[in-house]
Write an enzyme that holds these catalytic residues in place. Structure first.
Site, PDB file in Angstrom:
ATOM      1  CG  HIS A 124      -1.995  -3.588   6.206  1.00  0.00           C
ATOM      2  ND1 HIS A 124      -3.246  -2.692   6.022  1.00  0.00           N
ATOM      3  CD2 HIS A 124      -1.037  -3.066   6.888  1.00  0.00           C
ATOM      4  CE1 HIS A 124      -2.952  -1.609   6.652  1.00  0.00           C
ATOM      5  NE2 HIS A 124      -1.542  -1.676   7.227  1.00  0.00           N
ATOM      6  CG  ASP A 201      -0.655  -5.367   0.341  1.00  0.00           C
ATOM      7  OD1 ASP A 201      -0.055  -4.539  -0.008  1.00  0.00           O
ATOM      8  OD2 ASP A 201      -1.215  -5.239   1.439  1.00  0.00           O
ATOM      9  CD  GLN A 204       5.610  -3.280   5.108  1.00  0.00           C
ATOM     10  OE1 GLN A 204       6.768  -3.333   5.123  1.00  0.00           O
ATOM     11  NE2 GLN A 204       4.934  -2.631   5.632  1.00  0.00           N
ATOM     12  CE  LYS A 230       3.214   0.766   4.147  1.00  0.00           C
ATOM     13  NZ  LYS A 230       3.299   1.153   5.439  1.00  0.00           N
ATOM     14  CB  CYS A 368      -3.009  -1.972  10.048  1.00  0.00           C
ATOM     15  SG  CYS A 368      -3.276  -0.621  10.392  1.00  0.00           S
TER      16      CYS A 368
HETATM   17  N1  PLP Z   1      -0.544  -3.370   2.945  1.00  0.00           N
HETATM   18  C1  PLP Z   1       0.504  -3.735   3.769  1.00  0.00           C
HETATM   19  C2  PLP Z   1       1.264  -5.145   3.754  1.00  0.00           C
HETATM   20  C3  PLP Z   1       1.046  -2.604   4.552  1.00  0.00           C
HETATM   21  O1  PLP Z   1       2.106  -2.805   5.220  1.00  0.00           O
HETATM   22  C4  PLP Z   1       0.636  -1.405   4.608  1.00  0.00           C
HETATM   23  C5  PLP Z   1       0.832  -0.375   5.317  1.00  0.00           C
HETATM   24  O2  PLP Z   1       1.444  -0.541   6.466  1.00  0.00           O
HETATM   25  C6  PLP Z   1      -0.795  -1.332   3.541  1.00  0.00           C
HETATM   26  C7  PLP Z   1      -1.242  -2.363   3.043  1.00  0.00           C
HETATM   27  C8  PLP Z   1      -1.515   0.165   3.629  1.00  0.00           C
HETATM   28  O3  PLP Z   1      -0.658   1.035   3.053  1.00  0.00           O
HETATM   29  P1  PLP Z   1      -1.170   2.595   3.092  1.00  0.00           P
HETATM   30  O4  PLP Z   1      -1.442   3.050   4.215  1.00  0.00           O
HETATM   31  O5  PLP Z   1       0.158   3.102   2.351  1.00  0.00           O
HETATM   32  O6  PLP Z   1      -2.218   2.610   2.151  1.00  0.00           O
END
Ligand code: PLP
Length: 411
Positions: A124, A201, A204, A230, A368
């Site tokens: 992401h 990270d 998900q 999430k 993203c």
């Molecule tokens: N990393 C992953 C794999 C994600 O799916 C997301 C959000 O969709 C993020 C990071 C970023 O999360 P946040 O926007 O809640 O900071």
């Protein structure tokens, strides 16, 4: 299909008490954010109605209650990740802020020209852009583990990429665009064998993997970042887990109240972690809501809930794969929650608009994850993401929506 009672679970979510354009809501955008159970909504409401005060400094009853709620949520988050100590849990605004904190405080100070940050081809933007920023500032570079055609990591390439210039391996546990589940334990072991710390990270992963996969003592991850929203919690709150030996050596990146030991007119000294990294009034109600969400989630029959969600994903995947003009993006054997696909008869954004007429909420776009789109040669995909409150009726609604788009765009 498992015997899991999704209808009973669904009844805990007020959002499903409505119809969308006269249809039942088929909410398949869980990867973007999850819906909130009454337990979470009530915890937040209760805090504001009965306990609202600022934390840490007050000695009055409400201040003590608010502090106990906030610190209690930290202890719950530690238990959720099996962190050895709540002091290894830093509350952030979400995954993005957690990764940025590690980039600025842990990585940047030790980054030399020519050094590398290793990522993967499925990250992401939240796990790419912070590394681009610190690498640009320090004359370092970002390298990546490439993807195979099924959307899994090319693990044969990994040993050659774990060079002695790599200062951190930053890897997602579950891809938000493909659903691929990465073998975190093995990846951490390989990186650690070369003395390289690992940031996971888990945005998900947290709501879709069993507890053992998220256990930081079992995986050995140095840092783990996730977002409350999430995993059935509020927005504006997230967790960064960091191993204590790292956190205690890291400088704060934000200064202000609550993160200090002593302040003079010309200098200050800093509190120990986690306070060192939580300057200012934190999102108190949101942290309490996150604590309620994690408690609610840990109270589920998690194995049955995840098996139910996996079965829905498998059923929707098989039904779409059998249709002409449908291309699945991300077909790794180890995957959860995400069904990404393109239709050769309609653009993802147009299709998603028509899906809404059927009450079906999916996401259309690059999620993203523009490098993932580039790897698979598509500008965008449609993405359905499943949660335990989804039902077979939601899968049927998705299939009906695809059929409707096919009729509109081809007949
Ligand atoms: N990393 C992953 C794999 C994600 O799916 C997301 C959000 O969709 C993020 C990071 C970023 O999360 P946040 O926007 O809640 O900071």
């Amino acid at each position: 299909m498992s015997a899991f009672d999704a209808a009973a679970l669904r009844a805990e979510f007020p959002v499903f008490e409505q119809t969308i354009r006269g249809k039942a809501l088929a909410y398949l955008d869980n990867g973007a954010t999850t819906q909130k159970p009454r337990a979470v909504i009530d915890a937040v409401t209760r805090f504001y109605a009965h306990d609202n005060a600022n934390i840490h400094r007050a000695v009055h009853t409400l201040g003590e209650r608010a502090t106990a709620g906030y610190e209690g949520a930290r202890a719950i988050a530690a238990r959720f990740l099996n962190a050895p100590s709540p002091n290894e849990i830093i509350f952030t605004r979400g995954t993005t802020e957690g990764i940025n904190l590690v980039a600025r405080s842990f990585v940047e100070p030790r980054l030399q020209p020519g050094d590398e940050i290793l990522v993967t081809g499925m990250e992401h933007h939240a796990n790419l852009v912070p590394w681009h920023m610190v690498c640009q500032a320090r004359g370092a570079r970002v390298t990546h583990v490439p993807l195979l055609d099924d959307g899994s990591l090319d693990l044969d390439a990994l040993p050659g990429l774990l060079t002695d210039r790599v200062r951190l391996f930053a890897v997602t546990q579950v891809s938000n665009a493909l659903g691929t589940v990465n073998p975190i334990r093995a990846l951490v072991a390989q990186a650690h064998a070369r003395g390289i710390p690992v940031l996971v990270d888990a945005a998900q992963a947290v709501a879709h993997l069993p507890a053992a996969a998220l256990d930081v003592q079992a995986t050995g991850a140095d840092f783990v970042a996730f977002s409350g929203h999430k995993i059935y919690g509020p927005t504006g709150i997230g967790v960064l887990y960091g191993r204590s030996e790292h956190l205690s050596a890291m400088p704060p990146i934000m200064g202000g109240g609550d993160m200090i030991r002593e302040v003079f007119l010309d200098r200050s000294t800093y509190a120990e972690p986690p306070a060192r990294f939580e300057a200012g009034t934190p999102p108190i109600a949101e942290a309490i809501g996150l604590g309620a969400a994690l408690t609610w989630f840990m109270g589920l029959d998690r194995e049955a809930a995840l098996a139910h969600e996996d079965a829905l994903l498998a059923r929707a995947t098989a039904a779409l794969a059998a249709q002409p003009g449908v291309r699945l993006i991300g077909t790794a054997r180890e995957k959860v929650t995400v069904l990404s696909f393109v239709l050769d008869f309609a653009h993802p954004h147009d299709a998603a608009t028509f899906f809404d007429f059927e009450g079906v909420a999916v996401r259309a776009g690059h999620h993203c994850a523009q490098p993932v789109m580039a790897r698979f040669g598509v500008p965008a995909t449609l993405r359905a993401t499943f949660a335990p409150y989804n039902t077979e009726a939601d899968v049927e609604a998705l299939l009906r929506a695809v059929a409707r788009v096919r009729r509109v765009f081809t007949e």
